[in-house]
Scaffold this motif. Structure first.
Motif, mmCIF file in Angstrom:
data_model
loop_
_atom_site.group_PDB
_atom_site.id
_atom_site.type_symbol
_atom_site.label_atom_id
_atom_site.label_comp_id
_atom_site.label_asym_id
_atom_site.label_seq_id
_atom_site.Cartn_x
_atom_site.Cartn_y
_atom_site.Cartn_z
ATOM 1 N N ASP A 90 -2.684 -9.399 4.579
ATOM 2 C CA ASP A 90 -2.629 -9.381 3.108
ATOM 3 C C ASP A 90 -3.258 -8.101 2.560
ATOM 4 O OD1 ASP A 90 -1.469 -11.861 3.225
ATOM 5 O OD2 ASP A 90 -3.309 -12.972 2.764
ATOM 6 N N ILE A 140 -1.030 -5.003 3.190
ATOM 7 C CA ILE A 140 0.114 -4.989 2.263
ATOM 8 C C ILE A 140 -0.345 -4.440 0.911
ATOM 9 C CG2 ILE A 140 1.607 -6.473 0.842
ATOM 10 C CD1 ILE A 140 2.131 -8.184 3.235
ATOM 11 N N LYS A 141 -1.466 -4.951 0.444
ATOM 12 C CA LYS A 141 -2.002 -4.543 -0.846
ATOM 13 C C LYS A 141 -2.248 -3.034 -0.885
ATOM 14 C CE LYS A 141 -5.544 -6.667 -3.755
ATOM 15 N NZ LYS A 141 -6.663 -7.611 -3.595
ATOM 16 N N LEU A 142 -2.712 -2.494 0.237
ATOM 17 C CA LEU A 142 -3.048 -1.070 0.299
ATOM 18 C C LEU A 142 -1.863 -0.219 0.763
ATOM 19 C CD1 LEU A 142 -6.568 -1.448 1.947
ATOM 20 C CD2 LEU A 142 -6.091 -0.926 -0.451
ATOM 21 N N ASP A 143 -0.708 -0.898 0.955
ATOM 22 C CA ASP A 143 0.490 -0.212 1.428
ATOM 23 C C ASP A 143 0.255 0.466 2.791
ATOM 24 O OD1 ASP A 143 3.135 0.337 1.232
ATOM 25 O OD2 ASP A 143 2.897 2.167 0.035
ATOM 26 N N LEU A 144 -0.436 -0.243 3.642
ATOM 27 C CA LEU A 144 -0.761 0.307 4.969
ATOM 28 C C LEU A 144 -0.286 -0.613 6.100
ATOM 29 C CD1 LEU A 144 -4.451 1.473 4.321
ATOM 30 C CD2 LEU A 144 -2.483 2.958 4.729
ATOM 31 N N LEU A 145 0.698 -1.460 5.803
ATOM 32 C CA LEU A 145 1.112 -2.454 6.797
ATOM 33 C C LEU A 145 1.589 -1.822 8.108
ATOM 34 C CD1 LEU A 145 1.238 -5.507 7.128
ATOM 35 C CD2 LEU A 145 3.625 -5.433 6.416
ATOM 36 N N HIS A 146 2.087 -0.594 8.027
ATOM 37 C CA HIS A 146 2.574 0.071 9.247
ATOM 38 C C HIS A 146 1.491 0.164 10.315
ATOM 39 C CE1 HIS A 146 0.818 3.259 6.744
ATOM 40 N NE2 HIS A 146 0.449 3.780 7.893
#
Lengths: 307, 226
Positions: free
Chosen positions: B184, B187-193
């Motif tokens: 979660d 995703i919030k930090l746009d770092l899911l990769h």
């Protein structure tokens, strides 16, 4: 690379594979297990042997594998990272390969608190992903985790993983499969499929990512023996979804055991229709005697002979 | 902070059985804040022991004292004279305090009155939760502030196991799945990769698995080597 095993030959050849599962006993007497193995001889391509399943002390997976090899049957040795550190995992892998085991299924393992030694240390030195990569590196790069080389190259081994489309975060699960493929998985077995709609949704995403072309996906099925067993799995087995309507259907039937088998056969038939599903893994723990009937009724008998 | 829990009275009474005069010694730092081994708890323990001994017709006696930190020699030295009149010290410090006391006061018997439970923080009034194992090789940068080593029950480095359901860990519905939290947050930090990279096996030699750890800082050591 030559196929490492019959299971790999079957899957690489595009045949819908069937594997069975044997749960070793809480004793060194494996005569019943041997009977079950014998009864399924003509119906399955390989046998998963569980590794202290649900953290309960049992005869070791590798020990049973040795017996299966002597019987001329093909084991898939399950290896969890719960009970062994990297020294022992790598050593056990070599030991199993030394007497002919070629299929390995790398798992994390249920937490020890669920078993009969809740006071034990959970090892978790490496995780299941890292175990996959370890086996791959031993085979393909000839190195141990610590960087030292094997004295002699490993023969081909067939590396498996487990995936659970019924766990959360659901949206992440296809990406977790991708990661397992990157780490080394050549085949994956799924958690028992009862919620087939959710499985199909997961497969859709798997296909969108093209993962079904990079790994053999084997759907896990379990025949429901009784309402009690279904309730137990629904409530007590981690990461499992048993839809209420399945239980209602069995409850409303005259012959409950037969209905459990019907559901299992129907599930396999639906799985065969799903693009990207390469086989089925029948987990009939404590009900092994019904496996031949399931395989036959699902239209998967006789098994192709590839020799 | 270091969180502890006072041992059950019966266990404490059993370990104090051979002693006539006991000092129950509180510690003024971590265990004071987590309400398990401070001044107040030391006084309560003395009261409970006194009552028990009276009931059992025993002549043993207990008094309470508290010091700022049982894990530093200078505070121990300040109190050493006062402690000399006691047969035994029941320390309400963490295991670090008990052992530092023992090392400094070789002639004293120092016994543990607490179980040291973990390093953590107060989640809310009356609830403490573990969030650091002290592994010696911090990975919080990879997971943006949520420790998978400590907060995943299986210390997994590569994402959630198959036992994660509805945000909870398979071991208990009261325990959050650390990887759900990390997922979660990424995703919030746009770092899911970041979750795509296969993290290699951890080097546990920096943790307790490498043996007893000692940190040496040459830059702050005294010339005399003290």
């Amino acid at each position: 690379m030559n196929p490492a095993s019959n299971l790999q030959k079957m899957l690489d050849g595009g045949h819908f594979a069937v594997s069975g599962e044997l749960g070793p006993p809480k004793s060194a007497d494996i005569s019943t297990l041997k009977h079950h193995a014998e009864d399924m001889r003509k119906h399955v391509d390989a046998y998963n042997i569980t590794d202290n399943q649900t953290a309960i002390v049992r005869t070791s997976s590798i020990g049973v594998a040795a017996t299966l090899m002597q019987m001329g049957l093909e084991p898939t040795v399950q290896m969890t990272v719960r009970d062994r550190n990297r020294i022992c995992l790598q050593s056990d892998l070599l030991g199993a390969v030394s007497f002919g085991v070629r299929n390995f299924l790398c798992l994390q393992g249920d937490h020890a608190m669920f078993g009969n030694e809740p006071g034990s240390k959970n090892v978790n030195d490496i995780d299941s992903m890292q175990l996959l990569e370890t086996v791959k590196n031993m085979r393909d790069k000839n190195v141990f985790i610590g960087g030292e080389e094997l004295e002699h190259p490993l023969p081909p081994v067939f590396i498996g993983a487990v995936v659970n489309p019924f766990a959360d975060p659901f949206e992440y699960r296809p990406y977790r499969l991708a990661k397992k493929i990157a780490a080394g998985a050549q085949f994956v077995q799924t958690q028992c499929i009862f919620d087939i709609d959710r499985f199909e949704k997961w497969m859709e995403k798997v296909r969108d990512l093209g993962l079904h072309k990079k790994v053999h996906i084997i759907g896990g099925v379990t025949p429901i023996k009784s309402i009690g067993a279904a309730r137990y799995m629904q409530k007590n087995v981690s990461g499992m979804i048993v839809p209420e309507e399945l239980i209602t259907r069995i409850k409303g039937s005259e012959d409950k055991k037969k209905e459990g088998l019907n559901i299992c056969v129907e599930t396999i038939q639906r799985l065969r229709e799903i693009e990207g599903v390469a086989g089925v893994h029948v987990m009939a723990i404590a009900w092994e005697e019904v496996v031949p009937e399931i395989v036959e009724r699902a239209g998967l008998y006789p098994r192709p002979s590839l020799d | 902070m270091i969180v502890g829990e006072r041992k059950p009275l019966a266990e404490i009474a059993a370990m104090l059985e051979p002693f006539k005069k006991v000092c129950v010694l509180g510690c003024g730092t971590c265990v004071t804040v987590c309400l398990s081994g401070g001044e107040k708890e030391a006084a309560e323990t003395v009261a409970a022991l006194t009552l028990l001994w009276q009931k059992e017709g025993k002549s043993s006696e207990a008094n309470s004292l508290t010091m700022l930190r049982q894990c530093e020699y200078e505070y121990i030295d300040d109190l050493a004279a006062k402690l000399s009149e006691y047969d035994a010290v029941l320390s309400l410090a963490c295991g670090v305090g008990v052992q530092t006391m023992t090392t400094r006061l070789q002639d004293k018997i120092v016994l543990p009155g607490l179980n040291t439970t973990f390093m953590g923080y107060p989640l809310e009034q009356g609830v403490w939760t573990e969030n650091c194992l002290g592994c010696g090789n911090c990975v919080l940068d990879l997971t943006m502030g949520i420790c998978p080593i400590t907060r995943c029950s299986k210390s997994m480095l590569n994402g959630p196991c198959g036992g994660s359901q509805e945000g909870k860990c398979e071991v208990s519905k009261d325990v959050d799945c650390a990887w759900q939290l990390i997922y979660d947050r990424l995703i919030k930090l746009d770092l899911l990769h970041r979750m795509e990279t296969v993290q290699p096996p951890k080097d546990w030699s920096t943790s307790h698995h490498g043996g007893v750890r000692t940190t040496v800082r040459e830059d702050v050591k005294l010339e005399s080597g003290q």
